[in-house]
Structures are given as C-alpha cells and as structure tokens.
Design a protein around this motif. Sequence first.
Motif, PDB file in Angstrom:
ATOM      1  N   TYR A  28       0.843  -1.193   0.000  1.00  0.00           N
ATOM      2  CA  TYR A  28       0.000   0.000   0.000  1.00  0.00           C
ATOM      3  C   TYR A  28       0.879   1.243   0.000  1.00  0.00           C
ATOM      4  N   ILE A  29       0.314   2.322  -0.506  1.00  0.00           N
ATOM      5  CA  ILE A  29       0.872   3.643  -0.237  1.00  0.00           C
ATOM      6  C   ILE A  29       0.011   4.191   0.888  1.00  0.00           C
ATOM      7  N   ARG A  30       0.638   4.473   2.005  1.00  0.00           N
ATOM      8  CA  ARG A  30      -0.068   5.008   3.179  1.00  0.00           C
ATOM      9  C   ARG A  30       0.113   6.516   3.169  1.00  0.00           C
ATOM     10  N   ILE A  31      -0.993   7.218   2.997  1.00  0.00           N
ATOM     11  CA  ILE A  31      -0.991   8.683   2.985  1.00  0.00           C
ATOM     12  C   ILE A  31      -1.478   9.151   4.357  1.00  0.00           C
ATOM     13  N   GLU A  32      -0.745  10.074   4.970  1.00  0.00           N
ATOM     14  CA  GLU A  32      -1.143  10.594   6.281  1.00  0.00           C
ATOM     15  C   GLU A  32      -1.192  12.112   6.249  1.00  0.00           C
ATOM     16  N   SER A  33      -2.310  12.651   6.737  1.00  0.00           N
ATOM     17  CA  SER A  33      -2.485  14.097   6.806  1.00  0.00           C
ATOM     18  C   SER A  33      -3.652  14.406   7.738  1.00  0.00           C
ATOM     19  N   GLN A  34      -3.533  15.513   8.455  1.00  0.00           N
ATOM     20  CA  GLN A  34      -4.645  15.960   9.291  1.00  0.00           C
ATOM     21  C   GLN A  34      -5.833  16.399   8.434  1.00  0.00           C
ATOM     22  N   GLN A  35      -5.625  16.608   7.134  1.00  0.00           N
ATOM     23  CA  GLN A  35      -6.695  17.018   6.220  1.00  0.00           C
ATOM     24  C   GLN A  35      -7.602  15.851   5.806  1.00  0.00           C
ATOM     25  N   LEU A  36      -7.093  14.626   5.886  1.00  0.00           N
ATOM     26  CA  LEU A  36      -7.821  13.473   5.341  1.00  0.00           C
ATOM     27  C   LEU A  36      -9.215  13.248   5.926  1.00  0.00           C
TER      28      LEU A  36
END
Length: 170
Positions: free
Chosen positions: A105-113
């Motif tokens: 997987y590509i794990r994307i992390e952001s407080q915007q998600l």
Amino acid sequence: MHKNSIFLFLVLLTLQLSCSKPEKPPYELPTNAKFLLTGDSTKTWKLARRFNNKTRMNMGDCFLSHRETYKGDMTMHNNSGENRDCGESLNATWEFAKDKKGNYYIRIESQQLPALMNIEKNYKLFKVLRLTDEQMTLQFNHKQFSSKTTTITDIYVPENALINDREFHW
C-alpha cells in the motif's frame, strides 16, 4: 431421502470448492519502487482512468486536471485547490506499507484526510496493484454519499504522458 440430501450437499460443496479460483498472489512491489514513484526527487502523476466497482467512470474537469506529486522526502500533494470547484489541495506524508497477506500500500497521512475523504482516521491506505515508470494503479475503498462502500481503482500515468480516450463518455 435424508441420505440423498446429505450426498447432494457434499457433491455440491465439492464442486464449489474445486471450481473456485485460486487466490491471486499479492502484487510484488519492485525493488526500486520509491524511484518509480518519485523519480529522482519529484514525480507528478495524472489520473488516466477511474473505475468504481469495476465500472469505468466519466471524468469531469476536476478528474481531468487532477495531479498528484510524490517527492523523495516522503511528502506528497495534489493540485485540487488550484482548480475551480475541485476542493482543497491535500498536503501529506507517504510511505509504503505491507499487510499480513503481503499486499503493498501507499499510506498517505495528513490531518486534512478526515475532512477531505469523510473518514475518521488521519491516514488512508491505497493498495498498489501496479507500479512502473509509466503507470501506477491504486485501489481503495471509499464511502459514497450514502453509507455504501465502493472500491475505487485509479490508473495514473506521468503528467506528460499522452492518453487516448481519457475524456470517456457514453
């Protein structure tokens, strides 16, 4: 009659088990996956095609102008906010992750998600189905406006690649 029912059940069960497709092995991430995703330092991908539960979707202006840029410093962003009525741009960190079954997987992390994707967590996993220099195919589950969850499959190509039939319409 009871013996016949049991026999018939066992025959049907055996047929079903013998006819079921073997599980496809997980996609093996290339050893140079980071370079394929980010280039020397930065690589921008555009959405070539999108499928919703295996049905090809029409792509309007926001999809056609959508770009995702991945950087070697493990950050990424998209250009949504630069396009009229396409929402806020996402700024995030990324990393490759692997589950117990061996899927990458590509794990994307952001407080915007949570706000952008209507999810509770500040990260999202995008299953890597393919990653080459010329194509990236990602799959993820998404809750539509109702409570129904669909499987989205996105096919990306490098920003400057020419794509036939990109503006797909019925």
